[in-house]
Design an enzyme around this catalytic site. Structure first.
Site, mmCIF file in Angstrom:
data_model
loop_
_atom_site.group_PDB
_atom_site.id
_atom_site.type_symbol
_atom_site.label_atom_id
_atom_site.label_comp_id
_atom_site.label_asym_id
_atom_site.label_seq_id
_atom_site.Cartn_x
_atom_site.Cartn_y
_atom_site.Cartn_z
ATOM 1 N N HIS A 181 -11.170 -6.475 -7.241
ATOM 2 C CA HIS A 181 -10.430 -7.267 -6.350
ATOM 3 C C HIS A 181 -10.369 -6.439 -5.054
ATOM 4 C CE1 HIS A 181 -8.607 -10.626 -9.019
ATOM 5 N NE2 HIS A 181 -9.940 -10.766 -8.985
ATOM 6 N N THR A 191 -3.233 -8.338 -18.094
ATOM 7 C CA THR A 191 -3.557 -9.263 -17.005
ATOM 8 C C THR A 191 -3.108 -10.540 -17.680
ATOM 9 O OG1 THR A 191 -5.259 -10.254 -15.977
ATOM 10 C CG2 THR A 191 -6.142 -9.311 -17.998
ATOM 11 N N GLN A 193 -8.732 -5.182 -11.678
ATOM 12 C CA GLN A 193 -8.213 -6.323 -10.536
ATOM 13 C C GLN A 193 -7.206 -5.628 -9.780
ATOM 14 O OE1 GLN A 193 -7.748 -10.408 -12.550
ATOM 15 N NE2 GLN A 193 -7.392 -8.962 -14.235
ATOM 16 N N ASN A 194 -6.761 -4.416 -10.066
ATOM 17 C CA ASN A 194 -6.015 -3.766 -9.278
ATOM 18 C C ASN A 194 -6.375 -2.866 -8.056
ATOM 19 O OD1 ASN A 194 -4.256 -4.563 -11.446
ATOM 20 N ND2 ASN A 194 -4.219 -2.451 -12.346
ATOM 21 N N VAL A 195 -5.707 -3.046 -7.029
ATOM 22 C CA VAL A 195 -5.931 -2.388 -5.794
ATOM 23 C C VAL A 195 -5.264 -1.016 -5.416
ATOM 24 C CG1 VAL A 195 -6.909 -4.334 -4.767
ATOM 25 C CG2 VAL A 195 -4.335 -3.819 -4.582
ATOM 26 N N CYS A 214 -15.858 -11.917 9.144
ATOM 27 C CA CYS A 214 -17.210 -11.720 8.925
ATOM 28 C C CYS A 214 -17.106 -12.085 7.374
ATOM 29 C CB CYS A 214 -17.522 -10.440 9.074
ATOM 30 S SG CYS A 214 -18.019 -10.270 10.915
ATOM 31 N N ARG A 231 0.892 -1.299 -0.247
ATOM 32 C CA ARG A 231 0.040 -0.064 0.037
ATOM 33 C C ARG A 231 0.906 1.104 0.057
ATOM 34 N NH1 ARG A 231 -2.393 1.527 5.693
ATOM 35 N NH2 ARG A 231 -0.210 1.845 5.746
ATOM 36 N N CYS A 250 -13.103 -7.189 8.086
ATOM 37 C CA CYS A 250 -12.949 -8.087 9.131
ATOM 38 C C CYS A 250 -12.324 -9.462 8.641
ATOM 39 C CB CYS A 250 -14.039 -8.517 9.996
ATOM 40 S SG CYS A 250 -14.103 -9.746 11.201
#
Ligand code: BJW
Length: 234
Positions: A113, A180, A95-97, A124, A66, A121
């Site tokens: 994604h 990808t 699909q990238n974060v 959960c 990150r 959590c």
């Protein structure tokens, strides 16, 4: 291929579109994140839940990735897709974060994604995600620890994002996959959805997939940061 013939374009992107910005891909290159196979097995929600002691190690990796993402800028491929909104109706299913499509100015971006800039959590299953500063708290429902909201193997994708992108694919004049490896489902399966609805498809990747998909009408192999600006006439 003359993209002027296609008004509504849905673009499915992967780690390769962010590689020219300096981020590592998951597979296939010397500096790919997942050259370590064990790591791939561990990116699984069942593993994380069965090994709570791994949460700290995984969190360290998520934070590192990150923080790397905070320092990078969109490249000509991201910028071409954003600029293309002037002439096309563009929908991006990524699909990238890393948030780079949004940083480039694309307005209809669906994070299939999840995101490394949110958390949720560990235990959960109902999928709610929270802002980054919740990472220090426990789940308000079950009291469990938080983890990155990036989707792990064995987990459902964010349903709304999947629904939007699938609808866009069906209603598009063209579906384009960019950067990808096509190894991860259900995203790799949107090409089958496009085929089923008679929507033309194109792959832009720097190399052929390990398991080539016969459903693409056209494939262009090369760096997307060069090919996309050319395709969109920029
Ligand atoms: C360039 C370039 C340049 C470089 N220009 N190109 C058996 C069969 C089929 C499916 C399954 C199965 N068993 C299980 C499944 C389902 C599973 C799956 O697909 N597994 C396969 C690996 C077999 N999928 C899931 O579990 C998904 N959920 C799901 O299906 O829910 C339903 C379900 C519920 C319960 C039980 C079972 C099913 C979830 C998938 C989550 C993926 N998460 C990850 C990691 C998140 C972060 C983390 O944990 O650290 O997301 S995996 C990783 O791969 C990441 C990526 O988004 C994803 C895709 O990778 P991508 O983007 O394609 O990157 P690369 O590196 O692979 O490729 C980059 C490409 O770019 C390369 O080709 C380069 O050459 C190219 N390139 N530079 C152009 N300049």
């Amino acid at each position: 291929m003359d993209l002027n013939n296609y008004k509504r374009i849905t673009v499915i992107t992967g780690a390769g579109i962010s590689a020219p910005s300096g981020l590592p891909t998951f597979r296939g290159k010397e500096d790919s994140l997942w050259n370590d196979v064990d790591f791939m097995n561990k990116s699984n929600i069942d593993y994380l839940r069965a090994h709570p002691e791994y949460i700290e190690e995984a969190t360290g990796y998520w934070f590192k990735f990150r923080d790397m993402m905070k320092d990078v800028e969109p490249n000509p491929a991201h910028l071409a897709l954003a600029k293309a909104e002037e002439n096309h109706v563009m929908v991006i299913g990524t699909q990238n974060v890393d948030g780079l499509h949004q940083k480039a100015g694309s307005t209809a971006v669906h994070e299939l994604h999840g995101s490394l800039f949110r958390c949720k959590c560990v235990y959960c299953d109902w999928g709610e995600s929270y802002p980054e500063d919740w990472w220090d708290r426990n789940c308000p429902d079950c009291g469990g620890p938080m983890r990155s909201a990036a989707v792990m193997f064995g987990e459902q994708l964010p349903l709304q994002a999947v629904a939007y992108v699938e609808k866009a694919v069906i209603n598009s004049d063209l579906v384009m996959y960019v950067g990808t490896s096509g190894q991860v489902y259900p995203v790799a399966g949107f090409v089958d959805v496009a085929n089923g609805w008679g929507v033309p498809t194109i792959l832009v990747n720097d190399e052929e997939w390990e398991h080539p998909h016969p459903g693409f009408n056209e494939k262009i192999f090369g760096p997307c940061e060069v090919i996309l600006p050319e395709l969109f006439g920029l």
